[in-house]
Design a protein around this motif. Structure first.
Motif, mmCIF file in Angstrom:
data_model
loop_
_atom_site.group_PDB
_atom_site.id
_atom_site.type_symbol
_atom_site.label_atom_id
_atom_site.label_comp_id
_atom_site.label_asym_id
_atom_site.label_seq_id
_atom_site.Cartn_x
_atom_site.Cartn_y
_atom_site.Cartn_z
ATOM 1 N N VAL A 20 -8.665 -1.602 -5.583
ATOM 2 C CA VAL A 20 -7.783 -1.167 -4.494
ATOM 3 C C VAL A 20 -6.518 -0.500 -5.037
ATOM 4 O O VAL A 20 -5.514 -0.390 -4.336
ATOM 5 C CB VAL A 20 -7.425 -2.348 -3.567
ATOM 6 N N GLY A 21 -6.558 -0.111 -6.301
ATOM 7 C CA GLY A 21 -5.466 0.664 -6.871
ATOM 8 C C GLY A 21 -4.316 -0.130 -7.427
ATOM 9 O O GLY A 21 -3.225 0.419 -7.642
ATOM 10 N N ILE A 22 -4.507 -1.418 -7.692
ATOM 11 C CA ILE A 22 -3.432 -2.245 -8.247
ATOM 12 C C ILE A 22 -3.673 -2.440 -9.736
ATOM 13 O O ILE A 22 -4.689 -3.019 -10.140
ATOM 14 C CB ILE A 22 -3.367 -3.611 -7.543
ATOM 15 N N PRO A 23 -2.769 -1.941 -10.587
ATOM 16 C CA PRO A 23 -2.956 -2.100 -12.042
ATOM 17 C C PRO A 23 -2.810 -3.561 -12.450
ATOM 18 O O PRO A 23 -2.040 -4.320 -11.866
ATOM 19 C CB PRO A 23 -1.833 -1.236 -12.630
ATOM 20 N N THR A 24 -3.571 -3.951 -13.437
ATOM 21 C CA THR A 24 -3.522 -5.334 -13.920
ATOM 22 C C THR A 24 -3.322 -5.324 -15.426
ATOM 23 O O THR A 24 -3.573 -4.334 -16.115
ATOM 24 C CB THR A 24 -4.821 -6.078 -13.587
ATOM 25 N N ASP A 25 -2.853 -6.457 -15.932
ATOM 26 C CA ASP A 25 -2.735 -6.628 -17.377
ATOM 27 C C ASP A 25 -3.071 -8.070 -17.721
ATOM 28 O O ASP A 25 -3.413 -8.873 -16.844
ATOM 29 C CB ASP A 25 -1.330 -6.258 -17.867
ATOM 30 N N SER A 26 -2.994 -8.404 -18.975
ATOM 31 C CA SER A 26 -3.412 -9.727 -19.450
ATOM 32 C C SER A 26 -2.519 -10.850 -18.936
ATOM 33 O O SER A 26 -2.893 -12.014 -19.000
ATOM 34 C CB SER A 26 -3.438 -9.744 -20.984
ATOM 35 N N ARG A 27 -1.346 -10.499 -18.418
ATOM 36 C CA ARG A 27 -0.430 -11.540 -17.946
ATOM 37 C C ARG A 27 -0.746 -11.993 -16.526
ATOM 38 O O ARG A 27 -0.210 -12.988 -16.059
ATOM 39 C CB ARG A 27 1.011 -11.023 -17.999
#
Length: 282
Positions: A20-27
């Protein structure tokens, strides 16, 4: 059995943020979407969405439900389920009756070359023709296909596509729970399956809904081997929650030969079940 708040929480946890276009990272430690992300994407306030998940909000509008369905990736069946859950507080459905009209029993007797069943929303088999009894290897009264699949056929047994069958059954029961929230027999069945089957418990927690309409069904019969059949579901217009199921074989197929052999074995053994006494009293 099911409510709007629980359904929203479960489905929110299954949405991939990247989809849905939400960037994610390891945190990121949240499984699925956060509440505020669902609120933002669906165009409602965070406070209102939190109240929805807590069961404290007023009846949501069609526009809000459409937006939530879009964000949560719901298909048409799940969207209808969402709508029913949102209206439960105002429209408490009652459980439909379980008696099959004699005229329908005569229709079952007319189906002689394919197994045919009448089931209710709880997946009780209310009536079945002669071949249905031979296929399942038992008299029809008392047969519940959900129990048969999860509790009596845990080693797959009769069902060649056991894992897919379990998905279909859980999806159907989840849909039925939304349509008949006040049905104590349905609630009892879901509790029984949850206690007796780890797989049912895991699948139920996913909150998937499925509408049964038609498709392939494969059975491993102990006497005639693999039967690859096609199931058609016909909702009975005058019998709320009931369906007529017919399992047909393609002309000239191995399954057609198998059904013919199965019917002959039944005659040879003197087993002649009929629909006249194959009905469950509710």
């Amino acid at each position: 059995m099911d409510d709007l708040a629980g359904f929203l929480r479960t489905r929110r946890s299954q949405v991939d943020p990247a989809a849905v276009g939400i960037p994610t990272d390891s945190r990121r430690r949240v499984e699925g979407l956060r509440r505020e992300e669902v609120a933002h994407l669906s165009g409602v306030s965070v406070d209102y969405y939190v109240r929805l998940e807590q069961g404290r909000a007023t009846q949501p509008s069609e526009q809000v439900l459409d937006a939530l369905a879009r964000v949560l990736g719901l298909d048409a069946t799940a969207r209808g389920h969402l709508d029913r859950l949102a209206r439960q507080r105002h429209h408490r459905a009652t459980a439909p009756g379980g008696r099959v009209r004699p005229e329908l029993l005569r229709v079952l007797d007319l189906v002689v070359d394919a197994p045919a069943l009448i089931t209710n929303h709880q997946l009780d088999v209310l009536a079945g023709n002669r071949l249905a009894g031979l296929l399942f290897g038992q008299r029809i009264p008392g047969l519940n296909t959900a129990r048969h699949i999860f509790l009596e056929e845990a080693e797959r047994g009769l069902y060649a596509d056991w894992e897919k069958c379990t998905l279909d059954v859980v999806g159907h029961l989840r849909l039925a729970a939304g349509k008949h929230p006040g049905d104590p027999r349905l609630a009892s069945l879901i509790g029984e399956l949850s206690m007796g089957s780890d797989r049912f418990r895991r699948l139920w927690a996913r909150a998937d809904v499925r509408a049964r309409t038609h498709g392939r069904k494969a059975y491993r019969h102990p006497l005639v081997g693999l039967l690859e059949l096609h199931q058609e579901n016909f909702a009975l217009p005058d019998e709320s929650g009931m369906e007529l199921l017919i399992l047909s074989a393609a002309p000239g197929s191995r399954a057609e030969d198998g059904l013919r052999l199965l019917a002959g074995l039944g005659v040879d053994s003197g087993d002649e079940p009929s629909t006249a006494n194959a009905q469950v009293r509710q």
